[in-house]
Write a protein that holds these residues in place. Structure first.
Motif, PDB file in Angstrom:
ATOM      1  N   TRP A 191      -2.908   0.353  -6.665  1.00  0.00           N
ATOM      2  CA  TRP A 191      -1.537   0.102  -6.235  1.00  0.00           C
ATOM      3  C   TRP A 191      -1.096  -1.242  -6.785  1.00  0.00           C
ATOM      4  CZ3 TRP A 191      -1.353  -4.411  -3.550  1.00  0.00           C
ATOM      5  CH2 TRP A 191      -2.462  -4.781  -2.771  1.00  0.00           C
ATOM      6  N   ASP A 231      -6.300  -1.131   1.147  1.00  0.00           N
ATOM      7  CA  ASP A 231      -6.390   0.277   0.752  1.00  0.00           C
ATOM      8  C   ASP A 231      -5.138   0.750   0.019  1.00  0.00           C
ATOM      9  OD1 ASP A 231      -7.320   2.882   0.514  1.00  0.00           O
ATOM     10  OD2 ASP A 231      -6.613   3.463   2.490  1.00  0.00           O
ATOM     11  N   SER A 232      -3.970   0.392   0.533  1.00  0.00           N
ATOM     12  CA  SER A 232      -2.720   0.955   0.023  1.00  0.00           C
ATOM     13  C   SER A 232      -1.697  -0.092  -0.401  1.00  0.00           C
ATOM     14  CB  SER A 232      -2.082   1.844   1.098  1.00  0.00           C
ATOM     15  OG  SER A 232      -1.732   1.047   2.238  1.00  0.00           O
ATOM     16  N   LYS A 234      -0.010  -1.675   1.790  1.00  0.00           N
ATOM     17  CA  LYS A 234       0.988  -1.624   2.857  1.00  0.00           C
ATOM     18  C   LYS A 234       0.999  -2.924   3.643  1.00  0.00           C
ATOM     19  CE  LYS A 234      -0.066   0.745   6.506  1.00  0.00           C
ATOM     20  NZ  LYS A 234      -0.371   1.870   7.420  1.00  0.00           N
TER      21      LYS A 234
END
Length: 461
Positions: A191, A231-232, A234
């Motif tokens: 990402w 992880d993302s 976010k």
């Protein structure tokens, strides 16, 4: 358990073989049965800054070295004239991205030996830690190459875990627009994230500690006063939510509350000096617990167990100016503050805490205080202000370095001498100290060679 008087002696001594002003060290794992080993980048020039008012032309090249806790140098490598010896221009990290039990070396290299500012040639380089050989190169992102040098040359490498899966992260920027990338083990992008501080929230910080702040098995990292999931990408929260501060924070330190088992975040603010408060504590959802001091450039700070009965005390300092040359960094106009960590109530200490770090030398659960994080001339006092030892040299690590009770100091001297100092009277770590050393935050955040703060963050657990 560590109740004898502290007696510090060098447990290891080695010679680099040249004068040294810049020396950054992190632990590195070479395999399951490997000895305690360290990765170091060093130079005869002090950490060169990218700002117009701070930059100095280097007189020496940056070198990379791996050595053991017995002082055996396994290999070294000269990075040549294209790499400026300073954390603004190149940073490094030891991380096992492919999960083979050996931590690869990741750093920002510049193959263009003639043009040290040629961002278009910068690369993320992977190195075999057993040999020093390059095993891969990928273009270093340069999304916004038209900023001032003070903002442009801010290169970062760190990492975290998502349900046990390793995630490598690279980033560019601190004060202005910043760009963050996460990488899969095959070096494809996982990402990306762009941050425009002042428009969409706060700027970055000089540290980006990694911690599983919500205990969900996925690490988060603090990018300034934003909490971001590895992880993302976010955003989990911003301190103060929609009314968040829009400036740059100097120090971000997660601290663990032993009473409720929850993480909190201690913050010192640098930019926007007339906007208070400047020193704050937040809970693990970004809600403010307390704030103190209405104005000033807060520079350096930490939380440690230095109260009379081991209570956690938060320290911070204001500076009015700073200078830097090839020998060091110098501060002026210093004002200091100390507070009860959980309440923000001001407390008075009989000694200075500026340019210091907390360290538990005998493993009894209380912190001693070591001076000389950036200025050199290291010395150690107890939490009451009594002198323990004048050591000399400049501190590079203050944590659990070798297999010996308590924490230790790794110190380098300008003549190239490197030492590990430990308490010869330390006989056993307390259960509380052992719990602290085994905390994933403690173990993982030893690996961040960011400015003068790597060892200060570890006082918070």
């Amino acid at each position: 358990m560590g109740q004898n008087s502290i007696e510090l002696k060098p447990f290891m001594q080695m010679e680099v073989g040249q004068n040294v002003e810049y020396f950054r060290t992190v632990p590195i794992q070479l395999g399951k049965d490997s000895p305690k080993t360290f990765l170091t980048f060093y130079s005869a020039d002090f950490d060169i800054d990218s700002g117009y008012r701070m930059f100095s032309f280097p007189t020496d090249t940056l070198k990379m070295m791996v050595y053991t806790d017995q002082g055996e140098i396994l290999w070294r490598r000269d990075l040549g004239p294209g790499v400026v010896p300073g954390t603004c221009f190149t940073n490094f990290f030891a991380f096992d991205l492919d999960n083979d039990g050996v931590e690869e070396i990741w750093f920002v290299n510049n193959p263009d030996t003639i043009h040290p500012f040629n961002l278009y040639e910068y690369v993320l380089e992977r190195v075999n830690p057993l040999t020093g050989e390059t095993t891969g190169q990928w273009p270093w992102p340069h999304d916004n190459p038209h900023q001032s040098s003070h903002r442009q040359f801010r290169q970062h490498i760190f990492a975290g875990y998502a349900k046990g899966e390793p995630v490598l992260i690279t980033a560019q920027g601190t004060y202005g627009p910043t760009y963050i990338q996460a990488w899969w083990p095959d070096m494809t992008l996982r990402w990306t994230l762009a941050v425009n501080p002042g428009v969409d929230g706060p700027a970055g910080s000089h540290v980006f500690p990694v911690v599983d702040i919500n205990d969900d098995g996925i690490d988060e990292f603090m990018w300034g006063e934003r909490c971001i999931e590895v992880d993302s990408g976010k955003e989990i929260f911003r301190c103060d939510g929609d009314t968040c501060w829009l400036g740059h924070s100097d120090m971000i330190q997660p601290i663990l509350n032993p009473d409720n088992g929850r993480w909190y975040v201690y913050i010192n603010r640098e930019q926007l000096e007339d906007q208070g408060p400047r020193i704050l504590l937040y809970d693990n959802q970004g809600n403010r617990v307390w704030g103190q001091v209405n104005e000033g450039h807060i520079h350096k700070g930490w939380v440690g167990r230095i109260g009379p009965n081991g209570e956690m005390i938060a320290t911070a300092g204001i500076i009015s100016g700073q200078e830097r040359d090839l020998k060091g960094r110098y501060y002026s106009g210093i004002q200091e503050y100390t507070f009860e960590a959980w309440t923000g109530k001001p407390v008075q200490l009989p000694y200075s805490t500026f340019d210091t770090a907390p360290i538990d030398l005998n493993g009894d659960g209380f912190h001693e205080i070591v001076y000389g994080v950036s200025s050199g001339n290291a010395r150690v006092i107890d939490r009451f202000g009594n002198l323990i030892k004048e050591i000399g040299g400049r501190i590079v690590m203050a944590s659990k370095i070798i297999n010996h009770p308590g924490e230790q100091l790794l110190i380098y001297h300008k003549d190239g001498k490197v030492q590990i100092w430990a308490d010869v009277n330390a006989s056993e770590d307390t259960p509380e100290a052992l719990k602290r050393y085994s905390n994933p935050f403690y173990k993982f955040n030893q690996k961040y060679p960011t400015k003068d703060y790597v060892m200060c963050m570890l006082g918070g657990v």
